[in-house]
Motif scaffolding. Structure first.
Motif, PDB file in Angstrom:
ATOM      1  N   LEU A 238      17.665   0.741 -14.177  1.00 37.73           N
ATOM      2  CA  LEU A 238      17.825  -0.330 -15.151  1.00 37.73           C
ATOM      3  C   LEU A 238      19.084  -0.121 -15.982  1.00 37.73           C
ATOM      4  N   TRP A 239      19.213   1.072 -16.613  1.00 42.80           N
ATOM      5  CA  TRP A 239      20.384   1.316 -17.449  1.00 42.80           C
ATOM      6  C   TRP A 239      21.661   1.411 -16.606  1.00 42.80           C
ATOM      7  N   ALA A 240      21.565   2.019 -15.424  1.00 46.34           N
ATOM      8  CA  ALA A 240      22.733   2.107 -14.547  1.00 46.34           C
ATOM      9  C   ALA A 240      23.240   0.723 -14.167  1.00 46.34           C
ATOM     10  N   SER A 241      22.316  -0.192 -13.845  1.00 44.92           N
ATOM     11  CA  SER A 241      22.729  -1.544 -13.477  1.00 44.92           C
ATOM     12  C   SER A 241      23.250  -2.313 -14.685  1.00 44.92           C
ATOM     13  N   VAL A 242      22.746  -1.988 -15.889  1.00 42.86           N
ATOM     14  CA  VAL A 242      23.266  -2.635 -17.101  1.00 42.86           C
ATOM     15  C   VAL A 242      24.733  -2.240 -17.324  1.00 42.86           C
ATOM     16  N   ILE A 243      25.047  -0.957 -17.170  1.00 36.48           N
ATOM     17  CA  ILE A 243      26.435  -0.511 -17.345  1.00 36.48           C
ATOM     18  C   ILE A 243      27.341  -1.198 -16.328  1.00 36.48           C
ATOM     19  N   ALA A 244      26.926  -1.181 -15.052  1.00 34.67           N
ATOM     20  CA  ALA A 244      27.729  -1.826 -14.017  1.00 34.67           C
ATOM     21  C   ALA A 244      27.844  -3.324 -14.268  1.00 34.67           C
TER      22      ALA A 244
END
Length: 365
Positions: A15-21
């Protein structure tokens, strides 16, 4: 992909990784038309080099941060995205002036095919870099290569010789005042959603079978298919392409994702299946960009193409952000289902636009 895997490798969830990307992609989407307008006013060299320098510096900062420091990480990703130089829009503005009209569809398809070759090599390079070094090293490599590529383009003879035509009065949406261009942009946004979601889906699939670095193989196979499709299409096309061909290309791109929803646990099969929708991507984008070049005001070509690139980027950011939670809770199958739904919606939207345009012709007459 590098941002996504950098965050996951440091202990973040999808979730957080995809938010950054997604923040990076969304910021790039906002920055592209703004920087494209500057290029149309001041030429290519100064705006592109300045933007590339800022973006590279922010990417290096992102590489040394702990992604669990959420505010600094998000800020670095946003700055890197906002300053991403509009190289695609600038290059396609060169094609629109330098290539005869009858060859422009082929030129744009070849352009996207060449870009797809780089996208095939890029994920493999990211995977190899992460296997041999720390995750942040891939981001530093991207920063350096991106700056060098921008310098190489802006110092080339065609770029130095390019002179922006006089621009007429503009408002904040510039060329997007055109209904046809807005319709094209919506279709590209949906195509971008499919592209963004498939990056997360491939990473989630690779993680589920215990081979995280094989995500680069899947993205590389998709991009290799796009390269092959663009090369084949550029050899057979001369002149403008009709609506039926465009519909067939979008339909092929859409149907190509259907088998991937099954997500078989075999890398060779997945790579082969991923190659199929890629075959249609370069011809599809080549036709769309050629049509946009014919429609656009010559005084804002770079901005026009930058808006369309931004539409793909917006869709990619949305697709990435939506696919992350799906991957966390339902695995790669749900993410690939999102890819298929986004592509099918784009197909429906295109069919609707072309039907509306066909009905408008006799009315105008």
């Amino acid at each position: 992909m590098a941002i996504l895997q950098y965050a996951v490798a440091a202990g973040s969830n999808y979730l957080w990784a995809s938010v950054i990307a997604g923040l990076y992609g969304l910021a790039a989407t906002i920055g592209q038309p703004v920087l494209g307008r500057l290029v149309d006013r001041h030429g290519q060299c100064l705006p592109l080099i300045a933007a590339a320098t800022i973006s590279a510096a922010a990417m290096i900062v992102l590489a040394v941060l702990d992604p669990r420091q959420r505010l600094p990480t998000a800020g670095a990703a946003v700055v890197a995205g906002l300053a991403t130089p509009p190289l695609e829009g600038s290059l396609r503005a060169l094609w629109s002036q330098a290539v005869p009209q009858r060859l422009q569809t082929a030129a744009f398809s070849l352009d996207v095919a060449a870009q797809s070759l780089l996208f095939a090599l890029g994920p493999l390079l990211v995977s190899a870099t992460m296997a041999l070094s720390e995750a942040g090293t891939a981001l530093i490599l991207i920063a350096v290569v991106g700056w060098l590529g921008t310098w190489a383009m802006t110092t080339s003879a065609p770029s130095r010789a390019w002179q922006p035509p006089p621009a007429g009065p503009t408002n904040w949406i510039g060329p997007m005042r055109s209904g046809e261009l807005r319709g094209i942009a919506i279709v590209l946004l949906l195509v971008g959603m499919a592209l963004g979601a498939q990056g997360v889906a491939g990473t989630a699939w690779a993680d589920s079978v215990g081979e995280r670095t094989s995500a680069g193989v899947l993205l590389g196979a998709f991009s290799a298919g796009s390269c092959v499709g663009g090369l084949a299409f550029s050899r057979r096309q001369a002149g403008t392409v009709g609506d039926r061909t465009l519909l067939h290309l979008v339909a092929g791109f859409t149907l190509g994702w259907a088998p991937l929803v099954v997500a078989p646990p075999n890398l060779a099969v997945m790579a082969l299946l991923t190659l199929v929708p890629g075959l249609f991507l370069s011809p599809l984008l080549g036709v769309v960009f050629e049509r946009a070049g014919r429609t656009a005001d010559p005084g804002c070509l770079t901005e026009t193409f930058s808006w369309l690139v931004a539409a793909v980027g917006t869709g990619s950011a949305i697709g990435t952000a939506l696919a992350g939670p799906l991957a966390d809770h339902h695995g790669a199958v749900a993410s690939y289902a999102l890819v298929l739904v986004a592509a099918a919606t784009g197909l429906g939207r295109l069919a609707s636009c072309l039907a509306a345009a066909a009905r408008a012709v006799p009315n105008t007459a």
